[in-house]
Design a protein around this motif. Structure first.
Motif, short mmCIF file in Angstrom:
data_model
loop_
_atom_site.label_atom_id
_atom_site.label_comp_id
_atom_site.label_asym_id
_atom_site.label_seq_id
_atom_site.Cartn_x
_atom_site.Cartn_y
_atom_site.Cartn_z
N GLU A 400 1.02 -1.24 0.04
CA GLU A 400 0.02 -0.08 0.06
C GLU A 400 0.94 1.17 0.14
OE1 GLU A 400 -3.55 0.64 2.35
OE2 GLU A 400 -3.16 -1.47 3.35
N THR A 401 0.78 2.08 -0.91
CA THR A 401 1.48 3.22 -1.02
C THR A 401 0.88 4.52 -0.80
OG1 THR A 401 1.11 3.27 -3.45
CG2 THR A 401 3.42 2.35 -2.51
N GLY A 402 1.47 5.53 -0.43
CA GLY A 402 0.69 6.89 -0.31
C GLY A 402 -0.31 7.13 0.91
N ARG A 403 -0.05 6.19 1.91
CA ARG A 403 -0.78 6.31 3.05
C ARG A 403 0.26 6.32 4.29
NH1 ARG A 403 -2.26 2.57 6.99
NH2 ARG A 403 -2.44 0.48 6.87
N ALA A 404 -0.32 6.91 5.30
CA ALA A 404 0.49 7.06 6.43
C ALA A 404 0.28 6.17 7.44
CB ALA A 404 0.45 8.61 7.04
N VAL A 405 1.18 6.02 8.33
CA VAL A 405 0.91 4.87 9.46
C VAL A 405 -0.16 5.42 10.52
CG1 VAL A 405 1.65 3.84 11.70
CG2 VAL A 405 3.14 4.14 9.39
N LEU A 410 -0.28 -0.18 14.73
CA LEU A 410 0.52 -0.61 15.71
C LEU A 410 0.06 -1.40 16.74
CD1 LEU A 410 2.92 2.85 15.88
CD2 LEU A 410 2.80 0.83 14.24
N THR A 411 -1.31 -1.34 16.90
CA THR A 411 -2.05 -1.90 18.07
C THR A 411 -3.14 -3.03 17.93
OG1 THR A 411 -3.69 -0.26 18.02
CG2 THR A 411 -1.80 0.17 19.32
N ASP A 412 -3.40 -3.31 16.41
CA ASP A 412 -4.23 -4.26 16.18
C ASP A 412 -3.52 -5.84 16.40
OD1 ASP A 412 -2.61 -4.70 14.15
OD2 ASP A 412 -4.01 -4.20 12.54
N GLY A 413 -2.72 -6.05 17.07
CA GLY A 413 -2.15 -7.44 17.21
C GLY A 413 -1.38 -8.02 16.07
N VAL A 414 -1.31 -7.75 14.93
CA VAL A 414 -0.38 -7.94 14.07
C VAL A 414 1.03 -7.74 13.95
CG1 VAL A 414 0.11 -8.01 11.33
CG2 VAL A 414 -2.51 -7.87 12.27
N PRO A 415 2.00 -8.51 14.19
CA PRO A 415 3.27 -8.06 14.41
C PRO A 415 3.67 -7.14 13.36
CG PRO A 415 3.05 -10.60 14.61
CD PRO A 415 1.78 -10.07 14.06
N ALA A 552 16.65 -9.88 34.27
CA ALA A 552 15.11 -9.65 34.30
C ALA A 552 14.72 -9.87 32.69
CB ALA A 552 14.37 -8.66 34.73
N ASP A 553 13.48 -9.93 32.35
CA ASP A 553 13.04 -9.89 30.89
C ASP A 553 12.88 -8.35 30.46
OD1 ASP A 553 13.07 -12.70 30.77
OD2 ASP A 553 10.94 -12.68 30.80
N ALA A 554 13.26 -8.04 29.66
CA ALA A 554 13.17 -6.61 29.08
C ALA A 554 11.57 -6.54 28.58
CB ALA A 554 13.89 -6.42 27.98
N PRO A 555 10.84 -5.52 29.35
CA PRO A 555 9.54 -5.27 28.71
C PRO A 555 9.57 -4.83 27.27
CG PRO A 555 10.12 -4.02 30.99
CD PRO A 555 11.32 -4.60 30.18
N LEU A 556 8.48 -5.30 26.73
CA LEU A 556 8.40 -5.07 25.19
C LEU A 556 7.12 -4.48 24.75
CD1 LEU A 556 9.96 -8.46 23.89
CD2 LEU A 556 11.27 -6.07 24.29
N MET A 557 7.13 -3.83 23.59
CA MET A 557 6.07 -3.04 22.92
C MET A 557 5.39 -4.32 22.36
SD MET A 557 5.89 -0.01 23.98
CE MET A 557 4.94 0.85 22.53
N ALA A 558 4.15 -4.80 22.45
CA ALA A 558 3.57 -5.82 22.06
C ALA A 558 3.70 -5.92 20.71
CB ALA A 558 2.29 -6.27 22.65
N GLY A 559 4.11 -6.94 19.96
CA GLY A 559 4.15 -7.29 18.32
C GLY A 559 4.96 -6.06 17.65
N LEU A 560 5.81 -5.43 18.17
CA LEU A 560 6.70 -4.38 17.27
C LEU A 560 8.12 -4.51 17.34
CD1 LEU A 560 5.37 -1.57 16.24
CD2 LEU A 560 6.31 -0.49 18.45
#
Length: 616
Positions: A400-405, A410-415, A552-560
Motif C-alpha cells: 500500500e503506497t501513499g498512506r501514512a501509519v 501498531l495496536t491491532d495484534g499484527v506483528p 530480568a526480561d526486557a518489557p516489550l511493546m507487544a508485536g512491535l
C-alpha cells in the motif's frame, strides 16, 4: 567494545588435508578420516538419522531443528536434505545448524562428495553456496525446499556458547575423541543441553567413557546401540527436558505464538528485505509506504555493497563481515545486481595504518580480499540498481503506497516491523538516531563500460553507461532537503582524487544530484529486533544506574519490531536484518551470535543510557 579471545589469526584455519588412494579425505592434523568412502553415506543415515529417529520424528512438525558438531564435508547435511526432499509435508520447515572450526574449501568439499553420485544434484547445490572463509555465522536459505543451513565457523569453545537455538536432534560428529578432544570436551555438554528442546535425541558413533559420563552428568539419558561397520557399538542419547529459559535482558525471545501475518512499514531496502524474507517463509506480508518504494534513502540510481572491515577482532567487526556476506548471498542472481571489484585506497595516514593491520591479519580469505599497491581489492562486491532490486523483492507482496501509519497499524495484534528510516523517531521519540544528509551526483555516459568501483572516503561507480559518485555526510537539522553546490563541489573534488579520467568524463555529461537522509546511531550499528517499552524498561533496569546486574526480561511493546539506524550501509544491513527478524518472529535458530544480537538490539540504547546515568 567487546574483544574476542581466540587464535592469532582472524581467519578460520584450513584442515591439513590429504587423500587416500581410494579418494577418502584425511585431516592429517588429527590423523583421522572425514568418512569412509565405502560406507560414509550409509553411516550418516544409520548413526545420525536413524539414531535420532529421523525422518519419522519430523513428520507432522511445523518446524524441526537439527544441530551438528562437526560439519566437515557436509555429508550428514546432504543425507538429511535427501530425506527431507522425499518426506517433507506441506508447510513444514527444516533448520540445520552446524559448527566447524576447520572449514574445507569448496573445491575440496566437491571432490570429497563426488564419491556419492546417488545424491544427485545436492552436492552441487551445497558447494555452489559453500561458506566463505571467515569466522562468524553464515546462512544458506532454500525457500523452494523450505530449508535453512546455519553454519557457525570458529573454535567450538567460542561458537557454541554464542549460538542461539533449540535443537530437536543432535549429530555429534567431530573427529575421534582420542584425536580431537576440543569437540568432545566435558564443558560442551551443558551447552548442548541448554540448546536442546524437550525430548531431543542425539546420535554419535563413539561410546568413549568420557563422552558417556559427560552427557549423563549434563542431564542426558545415554544408551548404547548396535554400531555401524567395524564399530560394535554407538550411542543413542535423549534429553527429557525441559530446557531452562534464561532472563531475556535484550528482548531476543520469540513471541508465544507463531504469526501467520506480518506488517512491514516502509518500502526501502530495510522493509523490502524483511518483507521478502518473511514472504519466503510462507507468511502473509503487507507493506505500507507513505510515498513509493525506493523513494527515500534507498532511492539513488546506483548503490554499492562492499565490506566495512575493522582491524580488530571484536563482536562488532565480525557482525560487519556476517552482514556483508549475508547481503551478497541474498542478492545473488536478482535483477538489478551486478558483481564487481572495488579498488579501495586509504583516505589518509590513519586509514593506511588500519589497512596495514587489516592485511596483516585479514578477516576474509583471498577469494574476497587482496592486497594491492596503495590499498586493498575487494572481490565479489556488488553494484545495485535500487529501484529494480526493490521492485523484485516486493514482487508478489501486497504493498500500500501513499498512506501514512495510523495508530491501529501498531495496536491491532499484527506483528509490525518499523523500517521507516529517520522518520522512525516520530513514533519512538526516545531512540537515539541522528539524520545525516548525503548528496550524490550521477550522469549517463556516452560510452558503455564494465562494472567498476573505486573508493577512498568517497566512492565512484560505473555500470554500463550509468555513473554515480559521492557521497557527502553532513549534519541535518530536520528541515527540507535541498541539493547544494557546496556538496556538488565536494563530490567533484573527491572524484578528481579517485580518478582524474572519470572526472574529465563527468564534466562532459549532464550531471544531476540527489539528496537523502541516513538514519545513524551513535555507535554506528543498526537497530534490529523487538522494540522495548522505554519507560517500563528503565524502571525494571533502574539498578543498572548503580552498577547492579539486573537479570530480568526486557518489557516489550507487544508485536512491535525495528529494522533501522542503517546509516550509509542500508543495502548491506537489510538482508541480515531480515533474517534476524524472521528468526525472532518464528522462533528459528538465530543467524548471528548472541553478542551480535545484543549489539544491534534496540534495548542496548536503554541499558547504555542507564549505565551512563543519562536521564530519560
Amino acid at each position: 567494545m567487546c574483544v574476542l579471545a581466540g587464535r592469532m589469526s582472524r581467519l578460520p584455519p584450513r584442515p591439513d588435508l590429504s587423500w587416500k588412494e581410494d579418494g577418502t579425505p584425511v585431516d592429517d592434523r588429527v590423523g583421522d578420516i572425514y568418512f569412509s568412502r565405502h560406507n560414509g553415506l550409509e553411516e550418516a543415515r544409520t548413526v545420525f538419522m536413524q539414531g535420532c529417529g529421523l525422518p519419522d520424528r519430523w513428520a507432522g512438525r511445523e518446524t524441526f531443528t537439527i544441530a551438528e558438531l562437526g560439519f566437515g564435508t557436509g555429508l550428514n547435511f546432504l543425507a538429511v536434505w535427501e530425506s527431507w526432499r522425499k518426506t517433507r509435508q506441506h508447510g513444514q520447515w527444516l533448520h540445520f545448524v552446524s559448527f566447524e572450526g576447520y572449514p574445507l574449501d569448496a573445491g575440496d568439499a566437491a571432490r570429497a562428495l563426488s564419491a556419492w553420485p546417488e545424491l544427485g544434484d545436492l552436492p552441487g547445490k551445497l558447494t555452489a553456496v559453500w561458506p566463505d572463509r571467515a569466522k562468524g555465522v553464515q546462512r544458506m536459505v532454500r525457500p523452494d525446499e523450505r530449508l535453512t543451513l546455519t553454519l557457525h565457523l570458529g573454535e567450538i569453545a567460542e561458537t557454541l556458547p554464542q549460538s542461539r537455538f533449540r535443537a530437536d536432534a543432535w549429530f555429534l560428529d567431530g573427529f575421534s575423541p582420542a584425536k580431537n578432544d576440543a569437540m568432545w570436551a566435558e564443558a560442551l555438554w551443558p551447552l548442548v543441553r541448554e540448546r536442546s528442546a524437550e525430548g531431543a535425541k542425539l546420535g554419535t558413533f563413539t561410546v568413549a567413557g568420557a563422552v558417556r559420563r559427560g552427557l549423563s552428568e549434563a542431564g542426558f539419558e545415554v544408551e548404547k546401540a548396535p554400531g555401524f561397520g567395524f564399530k560394535r557399538e554407538r550411542l543413542e542419547v535423549r534429553f527429557a527436558g525441559p530446557g531452562v529459559e534464561e532472563p531475556d535482558v535484550y528482548g531476543l525471545r520469540a513471541p508465544a505464538r507463531r504469526p501467520e501475518r506480518v506488517r512491514v512499514i516502509g518500502a526501502g531496502i530495510a522493509g523490502a528485505s524483511a518483507a521478502r524474507v518473511l514472504a519466503n517463509r510462507g507468511l502473509e506480508v503487507e507493506v505500507i509506504e507513505a510515498r513509493a518504494p525506493a523513494s527515500a534513502a534507498s532511492g539513488n540510481p546506483l548503490a554499492l555493497v562492499m565490506p566495512r572491515l575493522d582491524a580488530g577482532d571484536t563482536v562488532q567487526a565480525r557482525l560487519l563481515v556476517d552482514a556483508y556476506l549475508a547481503a551478497r548471498r541474498f542478492y545473488a542472481g536478482r535483477a538489478g545486481v551486478t558483481e564487481t571489484q572495488v579498488v579501495h585506497r586509504p583516505k589518509d595516514e590513519r586509514e593506511a595504518e588500519r589497512f596495514a593491520k587489516l592485511l596483516a591479519d585479514p578477516p576474509l580469505g583471498l577469494e574476497n580480499l587482496e592486497a594491492m599497491r596503495g590499498g586493498v581489492l575487494h572481490k565479489g562486491a556488488l553494484i545495485l540498481e535500487p529501484e529494480r532490486l526493490i521492485a523484485g523483492l516486493l514482487d508478489g507482496i501486497r504493498v500500500e503506497t501513499g498512506r501514512a501509519v495510523v495508530p491501529g497499524d501498531l495496536t491491532d495484534g499484527v506483528p509490525t516491523i518499523l523500517a521507516t528510516g529517520q522518520s522512525i523517531t516520530g513514533l519512538l521519540t526516545w531512540l537515539k538516531i541522528a539524520g545525516r544528509q548525503g548528496q550524490v551526483e550521477f550522469a549517463t555516459g556516452s560510452v558503455e563500460t564494465p562494472p567498476s568501483a573505486i573508493a577512498s572516503g568517497h566512492y565512484a561507480l560505473t555500470n554500463g553507461t550509468d555513473r554515480l559518485w559521492g557521497a557527502t555526510f553532513e549534519a541535518w537539522d530536520g528541515g527540507e532537503l535541498n541539493e547544494s553546490e557546496a556538496a556538488r563541489a565536494e563530490n567533484m573534488a573527491a572524484l578528481e582524487r579517485l580518478d582524474p579520467y572519470w572526472r574529465q568524463d563527468a564534466k562532459r555529461q549532464d550531471i544531476r544530484s540527489r539528496v537523502g537522509v541516513r538514519a545513524t546511531t551513535p555507535d554506528r550499528l543498526p537497530l534490529i529486533g523487538a522494540v522495548p517499552d522505554h519507560e517500563a524498561a528503565r524502571a525494571v533496569f533502574e539498578g543498572v544506574r548503580h552498577g547492579q546486574a539486573i537479570e530480568a526480561d526486557a518489557p516489550l511493546m507487544a508485536g512491535l519490531y525495528l529494522a533501522g539506524g542503517f546509516g550509509s550501509r542500508g543495502f548491506t544491513w537489510g538482508p541480515w536484518a531480515g533474517e534476524i527478524l524472521a528468526a525472532q518472529l518464528l522462533n528459528e535458530p538465530a543467524p548471528a551470535s548472541i553478542g551480535a544480537l545484543q549489539a544491534v538490539s534496540p534495548m542496548r540504547q536503554i541499558l547504555r543510557d542507564l549505565k551512563r546515568g543519562d536521564r530519560a
